[in-house]
Write an enzyme that holds these catalytic residues in place. Structure first.
Site, PDB file in Angstrom:
ATOM      1  N   GLU A  25       0.835  -1.195   0.000  1.00  0.00           N
ATOM      2  CA  GLU A  25       0.000   0.000   0.000  1.00  0.00           C
ATOM      3  C   GLU A  25       0.876   1.253   0.000  1.00  0.00           C
ATOM      4  O   GLU A  25       2.092   1.178   0.192  1.00  0.00           O
ATOM      5  CB  GLU A  25      -0.924   0.004   1.218  1.00  0.00           C
ATOM      6  CG  GLU A  25      -0.170  -0.051   2.539  1.00  0.00           C
ATOM      7  CD  GLU A  25      -0.844   0.720   3.641  1.00  0.00           C
ATOM      8  OE1 GLU A  25      -1.034   1.935   3.450  1.00  0.00           O
ATOM      9  OE2 GLU A  25      -1.146   0.118   4.688  1.00  0.00           O
ATOM     10  N   LYS A 159      -5.358  -2.467  14.587  1.00  0.00           N
ATOM     11  CA  LYS A 159      -4.824  -1.520  15.564  1.00  0.00           C
ATOM     12  C   LYS A 159      -5.657  -1.548  16.847  1.00  0.00           C
ATOM     13  O   LYS A 159      -6.875  -1.698  16.814  1.00  0.00           O
ATOM     14  CB  LYS A 159      -4.803  -0.112  14.975  1.00  0.00           C
ATOM     15  CG  LYS A 159      -3.821   0.036  13.813  1.00  0.00           C
ATOM     16  CD  LYS A 159      -3.804   1.459  13.289  1.00  0.00           C
ATOM     17  CE  LYS A 159      -2.807   1.603  12.143  1.00  0.00           C
ATOM     18  NZ  LYS A 159      -3.236   0.915  10.910  1.00  0.00           N
TER      19      LYS A 159
END
Length: 303
Positions: A25, A159
């Site tokens: 990415e 996360k």
């Protein structure tokens, strides 16, 4: 579709030679860290992938093209340009159409990787269900992409700013396998163990590649999460992370930070409160994911 896609010379040659390729990415470059640290990180990740037998393909959008693999000049441009757009599925068409510079999120990178027939994608962590989503409906587009796009995503879990339990429930509802790489615990990015388990425990890259092949041979569309915990020496302990995250969440609430601004705000505050320790861990886990992702791509390519 292919008229919108431009391949780097390295990626083009790898495809012609049938070599394993790993997608990367680009939001981590444009939005994840400052220059020149972002370029250093990106080039190191690409080198790790090459050192482990695969070819890196960093994905971004420039001048009306989806770029599969970046030249040094394109990487530098992405890393230094102002107002780089953060591109998810909803933004992909408009950013290609208007010719602006866009950095791809997990969701957009998956889409572009599938267009390019790249089966393995390495990132830091996936997005997920945000805390309080039962009232805000704040759920990352990454999860829906995993439900429908045939790419294996190597990550350090989700996360810890997210609701990890609900994130895993969402993935289960949509039939997305969560593979723990040499771990029976689902990691929480900075921590090796979120307190939640995984669906499948894989001991090596060969086991992951076998699951990938059978899943898609059976036409069970959708992605796979390969949860690869951060190396022990780089882990930030759960008690410490819980404390600084509670402070960052409180500040976000007090300042009225909502929606798409929440994650960048929280990550920036965690970095400040930890005096850069969270960024060091972020870089370490991305490097580790790159190594594992390359090994999986090599094993899958043999199949």
């Amino acid at each position: 579709m292919e008229k919108y896609v431009k391949y780097s010379e390295e990626v083009k040659q790898a495809m012609e030679a049938g070599k394993p390729i790993v997608a990367l990415e680009s939001t981590i470059i444009s939005h994840g860290m400052p220059y020149p640290q972002n370029v250093e990180m990106a080039t190191t990740v690409e080198r790790i992938i090459r050192d482990n037998g695969a070819v890196p393909a960093t994905i971004a959008i420039m001048d009306g093209n989806i770029l599969i693999g970046l030249s040094e000049e394109e990487l530098e441009r992405l890393a230094t340009a102002k107002d780089v757009k953060k591109v998810s599925r909803r933004d992909l068409a408009s950013v290609v159409a208007d010719g602006s510079i866009g950095a791809t999120t997990v969701a957009a990178t998956m889409i572009c990787a599938e267009i390019a027939n790249i089966a393995v994608f390495v990132t830091g962590g996936i997005g997920g269900v945000h805390r309080g989503a039962e009232t805000t409906m704040d759920i990352s587009a990454d999860l829906q992409e995993l439900a429908q796009t045939n790419v294996a995503v190597v990550c350090a879990g989700a996360k810890s700013i997210l609701d990890i339990g609900l994130t895993l429930e969402y993935l289960e509802t949509n039939g997305v396998p969560v593979i723990g790489y040499q771990s029976e615990a689902f990691p929480a990015f900075y921590n090796r163990d979120s307190g939640f388990g995984v669906d499948i425990h894989a001991t090596d890259a060969e086991a992951v590649a076998s699951t990938m092949k059978v899943k898609w041979d059976l036409e069970l569309d959708g992605g796979i999460v390969v949860a690869n915990p951060v190396p022990e020496e780089s882990e930030l302990k759960k008690e410490y992370m819980d404390g600084i995250l509670e402070q960052a969440l409180r500040e976000a609430d007090e300042q009225g930070v909502k929606g798409k601004d929440t994650t960048p705000f929280l990550l920036a505050r965690l970095k400040e409160i930890s005096e850069g320790e969270t960024l060091k861990t972020n870089i370490a886990l991305v490097y580790h994911n790159a190594k594992v992702g390359a090994e999986i791509a090599v094993a899958y390519n043999r199949k």
